[in-house]
Each structure stands twice: as C-alpha cells, then as structure tokens.
Design a protein around this motif. Structure first.
Motif, PDB file in Angstrom:
ATOM      1  N   ARG A 208       2.054  45.211  28.207  1.00 52.65           N
ATOM      2  CA  ARG A 208       1.336  45.527  26.978  1.00 52.65           C
ATOM      3  C   ARG A 208       1.173  44.275  26.123  1.00 52.65           C
ATOM      4  NH1 ARG A 208       2.746  47.115  21.700  1.00 52.65           N
ATOM      5  NH2 ARG A 208       1.441  48.764  20.801  1.00 52.65           N
ATOM      6  N   VAL A 209      -0.003  44.095  25.539  1.00 55.72           N
ATOM      7  CA  VAL A 209      -0.218  42.990  24.603  1.00 55.72           C
ATOM      8  C   VAL A 209       0.518  43.326  23.310  1.00 55.72           C
ATOM      9  CG1 VAL A 209      -1.894  41.644  23.296  1.00 55.72           C
ATOM     10  CG2 VAL A 209      -2.476  42.448  25.594  1.00 55.72           C
ATOM     11  N   GLU A 210       1.534  42.529  22.993  1.00 53.94           N
ATOM     12  CA  GLU A 210       2.356  42.771  21.810  1.00 53.94           C
ATOM     13  C   GLU A 210       1.836  42.023  20.581  1.00 53.94           C
ATOM     14  OE1 GLU A 210       4.692  44.980  21.773  1.00 53.94           O
ATOM     15  OE2 GLU A 210       4.752  45.366  23.938  1.00 53.94           O
ATOM     16  N   LYS A 211       1.366  40.794  20.789  1.00 54.00           N
ATOM     17  CA  LYS A 211       0.836  40.027  19.660  1.00 54.00           C
ATOM     18  C   LYS A 211       0.054  38.825  20.160  1.00 54.00           C
ATOM     19  CE  LYS A 211       5.354  37.797  19.008  1.00 54.00           C
ATOM     20  NZ  LYS A 211       6.464  37.535  18.062  1.00 54.00           N
ATOM     21  N   ILE A 212      -0.758  38.290  19.255  1.00 48.97           N
ATOM     22  CA  ILE A 212      -1.497  37.053  19.524  1.00 48.97           C
ATOM     23  C   ILE A 212      -1.369  36.198  18.272  1.00 48.97           C
ATOM     24  CG2 ILE A 212      -3.675  38.176  18.839  1.00 48.97           C
ATOM     25  CD1 ILE A 212      -5.098  36.228  20.780  1.00 48.97           C
ATOM     26  N   GLU A 213      -1.023  34.910  18.449  1.00 48.09           N
ATOM     27  CA  GLU A 213      -0.705  34.039  17.318  1.00 48.09           C
ATOM     28  C   GLU A 213      -1.307  32.654  17.502  1.00 48.09           C
ATOM     29  OE1 GLU A 213       3.812  34.876  16.264  1.00 48.09           O
ATOM     30  OE2 GLU A 213       3.516  34.740  18.439  1.00 48.09           O
TER      31      GLU A 213
ATOM     32  N   VAL B  75      -4.278  44.123  20.597  1.00 46.02           N
ATOM     33  CA  VAL B  75      -2.857  44.484  20.555  1.00 46.02           C
ATOM     34  C   VAL B  75      -2.718  45.972  20.892  1.00 46.02           C
ATOM     35  CG1 VAL B  75      -0.818  44.743  19.088  1.00 46.02           C
ATOM     36  CG2 VAL B  75      -2.222  42.670  18.935  1.00 46.02           C
ATOM     37  N   GLY B  76      -1.827  46.274  21.830  1.00 46.20           N
ATOM     38  CA  GLY B  76      -1.641  47.650  22.269  1.00 46.20           C
ATOM     39  C   GLY B  76      -2.290  47.944  23.613  1.00 46.20           C
ATOM     40  N   TYR B  77      -3.210  47.074  24.037  1.00 49.36           N
ATOM     41  CA  TYR B  77      -3.814  47.221  25.365  1.00 49.36           C
ATOM     42  C   TYR B  77      -2.853  46.679  26.429  1.00 49.36           C
ATOM     43  CZ  TYR B  77      -8.530  48.479  23.793  1.00 49.36           C
ATOM     44  OH  TYR B  77      -9.617  49.141  23.266  1.00 49.36           O
ATOM     45  N   ARG B  78      -3.007  47.183  27.637  1.00 53.23           N
ATOM     46  CA  ARG B  78      -2.219  46.681  28.767  1.00 53.23           C
ATOM     47  C   ARG B  78      -3.091  45.815  29.673  1.00 53.23           C
ATOM     48  NH1 ARG B  78       2.809  48.713  29.230  1.00 53.23           N
ATOM     49  NH2 ARG B  78       3.288  50.560  27.961  1.00 53.23           N
ATOM     50  N   CYS B  79      -2.463  44.801  30.253  1.00 53.07           N
ATOM     51  CA  CYS B  79      -3.175  43.929  31.184  1.00 53.07           C
ATOM     52  C   CYS B  79      -3.275  44.627  32.534  1.00 53.07           C
ATOM     53  CB  CYS B  79      -2.454  42.591  31.322  1.00 53.07           C
ATOM     54  SG  CYS B  79      -3.251  41.446  32.447  1.00 53.07           S
ATOM     55  N   ALA B  80      -4.478  45.022  32.911  1.00 51.98           N
ATOM     56  CA  ALA B  80      -4.683  45.729  34.183  1.00 51.98           C
ATOM     57  C   ALA B  80      -4.840  44.750  35.340  1.00 51.98           C
ATOM     58  CB  ALA B  80      -5.907  46.632  34.085  1.00 51.98           C
ATOM     59  N   ASN B  81      -5.418  43.576  35.059  1.00 55.06           N
ATOM     60  CA  ASN B  81      -5.593  42.595  36.125  1.00 55.06           C
ATOM     61  C   ASN B  81      -6.006  41.244  35.532  1.00 55.06           C
ATOM     62  OD1 ASN B  81      -5.521  41.693  38.768  1.00 55.06           O
ATOM     63  ND2 ASN B  81      -6.820  43.346  39.547  1.00 55.06           N
ATOM     64  N   VAL B  82      -5.935  40.208  36.371  1.00 51.74           N
ATOM     65  CA  VAL B  82      -6.322  38.858  35.984  1.00 51.74           C
ATOM     66  C   VAL B  82      -7.221  38.304  37.076  1.00 51.74           C
ATOM     67  CG1 VAL B  82      -5.532  36.541  35.365  1.00 51.74           C
ATOM     68  CG2 VAL B  82      -4.095  38.524  34.829  1.00 51.74           C
ATOM     69  N   TYR B  83      -8.321  37.653  36.666  1.00 48.93           N
ATOM     70  CA  TYR B  83      -9.254  37.066  37.620  1.00 48.93           C
ATOM     71  C   TYR B  83      -9.531  35.616  37.241  1.00 48.93           C
ATOM     72  CZ  TYR B  83     -10.168  42.055  38.267  1.00 48.93           C
ATOM     73  OH  TYR B  83     -10.029  43.410  38.474  1.00 48.93           O
ATOM     74  N   ASP B  84      -9.755  34.767  38.249  1.00 50.25           N
ATOM     75  CA  ASP B  84     -10.180  33.394  37.978  1.00 50.25           C
ATOM     76  C   ASP B  84     -11.653  33.261  38.312  1.00 50.25           C
ATOM     77  OD1 ASP B  84     -10.106  31.991  40.974  1.00 50.25           O
ATOM     78  OD2 ASP B  84      -8.503  33.459  40.691  1.00 50.25           O
ATOM     79  N   ILE B  85     -12.410  32.676  37.389  1.00 52.32           N
ATOM     80  CA  ILE B  85     -13.836  32.435  37.600  1.00 52.32           C
ATOM     81  C   ILE B  85     -14.049  31.046  38.180  1.00 52.32           C
ATOM     82  CG2 ILE B  85     -16.110  32.458  36.498  1.00 52.32           C
ATOM     83  CD1 ILE B  85     -14.493  35.133  36.466  1.00 52.32           C
ATOM     84  N   ASN B  86     -13.294  30.090  37.655  1.00 55.47           N
ATOM     85  CA  ASN B  86     -13.256  28.741  38.217  1.00 55.47           C
ATOM     86  C   ASN B  86     -11.893  28.146  37.871  1.00 55.47           C
ATOM     87  OD1 ASN B  86     -13.423  27.599  35.551  1.00 55.47           O
ATOM     88  ND2 ASN B  86     -15.662  27.867  35.611  1.00 55.47           N
ATOM     89  N   ALA B  87     -11.746  26.827  38.044  1.00 53.72           N
ATOM     90  CA  ALA B  87     -10.428  26.205  37.876  1.00 53.72           C
ATOM     91  C   ALA B  87      -9.884  26.303  36.449  1.00 53.72           C
ATOM     92  CB  ALA B  87     -10.490  24.737  38.304  1.00 53.72           C
TER      93      ALA B  87
END
Length: 267
Positions: free
Chosen positions: A108-113, A44-56
C-alpha cells in the motif's frame, strides 16, 4: 521523450500527458513540491499491483483500489506524474523491475514526500517489516533507488556520488538526512553569497545555487529587483542597495510561496 507506441489507458482520474513539444524538460524544486502535494491527495491508499519498465530510465507503477486504477509514470532525472497512457513495454522485465516487483507488489502507498527542497521524491510503500521506499532523483542524470525501512539500498539504477565523501551503491544507507533546506534570508547573507561567488558567475546562477526555490521563482525575483539575470559578480551588484533590497524582498516572497505550495489545495 518519445511518445509513439502509446495507447489510451482504460481508466480515468489521471493527468494528461503533454505533447513532446510542450513537455517540461526537467522538474524544478517547485514542480516537485507541487506534484508531491497533488499526489498526496491522489495515490495514498492505493496498492501497487505491478511495475513495468518502458526503457532504461522510465518505469510505470500500476496502482489500484477495488474500484479504481492509476498509472504512475516515473522517469529518473526528468519527471513523475500520473498518466492517461499505457505505454508499450518489452516482453522481458529488467533486473531492476524484477526487484521492484518483489518488494513493492501488493504494498500500500503510505506516503509521498519531498525531503527539504531537494529534487528528490520518496515514495513509501508498505508498513512495519514490509515497509520499503522508492526514491526518485530528478537532478543531474537521475536515479531510482529502492531501500528498506532503514534506508539501506536494495537496488538502484546506477551508482552515484552525492558529494566528495558520499558514494551510494547496494547495501549502503541512502543519505536522506542530507536534504537541502531553505536558508534564512537577510541582506548580509545575500551579499556574502554574492561576494563569495566567482567573479564571472551570473547572478541567476548564484541565486539558483543558494536559494532552492526553482528557476521560475528565481526569475520572478530577478524581474522584481530590476537586476539582470546575467549580471556578473565582478560588477559588484551588491553596491546597488535599492536593487538588493527589492531582490531580498522578492526572494523572501518566493520562499513563502514555495512553502505554501505544500498546503495549497490542488483541486
């Protein structure tokens, strides 16, 4: 899960990946609760810099702060956790990845539930008009769903059916409110559930279905009761009042342990 082609990442603070032979095949409800609690204190508090796919079915979210970087591994239907490895990825991102990048990058990651006791994780990124939710389903075949702040589905790995009346696809509203909750246990309730089950159903199967605390805690409760996990309902185990009393007490303890996991320090 094939781990070849992995290389150590250049950051610290992540959980080590287990060798394939030691890796859990699938997260239980308790595993989900414990991991969500841990990640609440970490990402929480980190920002998403990028997204990658490894497989499907496997994706990596690169999260960062000015002085720190983390890699969050998500495998639909199986697991989610921080990783110490940066996996090889294809040259061309998938359509799902393109959508995730469009809506999540720089947020920004606000929460995870964990809704209720479901094997579902809701990751909220951004706020206000920029708020989006990444929903990770860890049961059945698994799914990864991106929604807006109103839970309207923007993209998903696969169309899925939650029940006979609920099929989700793009533009539908994701049924977050339909989360499973802990039942209020009593001897009468427990006996009714056993009597309503199919005569050939094993006791362990019945308990896993009606008391959502995960297989490890259900197995512990069975050991404490002295009843066999394979006891068929046709044998009327509820007639053993002493064993049923022990089972009820153990299941109540299991529920308490499950709920406490969300409050227990992870360090």
């Amino acid at each position: 899960v094939k781990e070849s082609g992995c290389r150590p990442a250049k950051h610290a603070g992540a959980f080590p990946d287990l060798p394939v032979r030691d890796m859990k095949q699938r997260f239980s409800s308790l595993d989900v609760r414990a991991m969500v609690t841990s990640l609440q204190e970490t990402i929480v508090g980190y920002r998403c810099a990028n997204v990658y796919d490894i497989n499907a079915k496997m994706y990596v979210l690169k999260l960062q702060k000015p002085d720190s970087k983390l890699l969050l591994l998500i495998e639909a239907g199986v697991r989610f956790h921080l990783t110490n490895y940066a996996r090889d990825r294809g040259q061309t991102p998938s359509g799902m990845t393109v959508k995730l990048r469009k809506h999540l990058r720089s947020r920004r990651v606000e929460k995870i539930e964990q809704p209720g006791t479901d094997r579902v994780v809701v990751l909220t990124l951004g706020s206000g008009p920029c708020e989006h939710r990444l929903i990770i389903e860890l049961y059945d075949k698994g799914n990864l769903i991106l929604t807006d702040a109103d839970n309207q589905i923007l993209t998903l790995l696969r169309n899925s059916k939650h029940d006979s009346e609920s099929r989700i696809t793009v533009k539908d509203r994701y049924p977050l409110a339909a989360s499973q909750q802990q039942p209020e246990l009593s001897t009468e309730w427990l006996v009714n559930k056993m009597q309503a089950a199919d005569g050939g159903a094993p006791l362990r199967t019945v308990l896993l279905r009606v008391v959502p605390v995960g297989k490890d805690l259900v197995d512990h409760a069975l050991l404490a009761s002295g009843l066999s996990a394979n006891t068929k309902m046709s044998s009327e185990p509820w007639l053993n009042e002493l064993a049923i009393g022990r089972l009820l007490a153990a299941l109540q303890w299991a529920q308490h342990y499950f709920e406490e996991t969300a409050e227990r320090p992870t360090g």
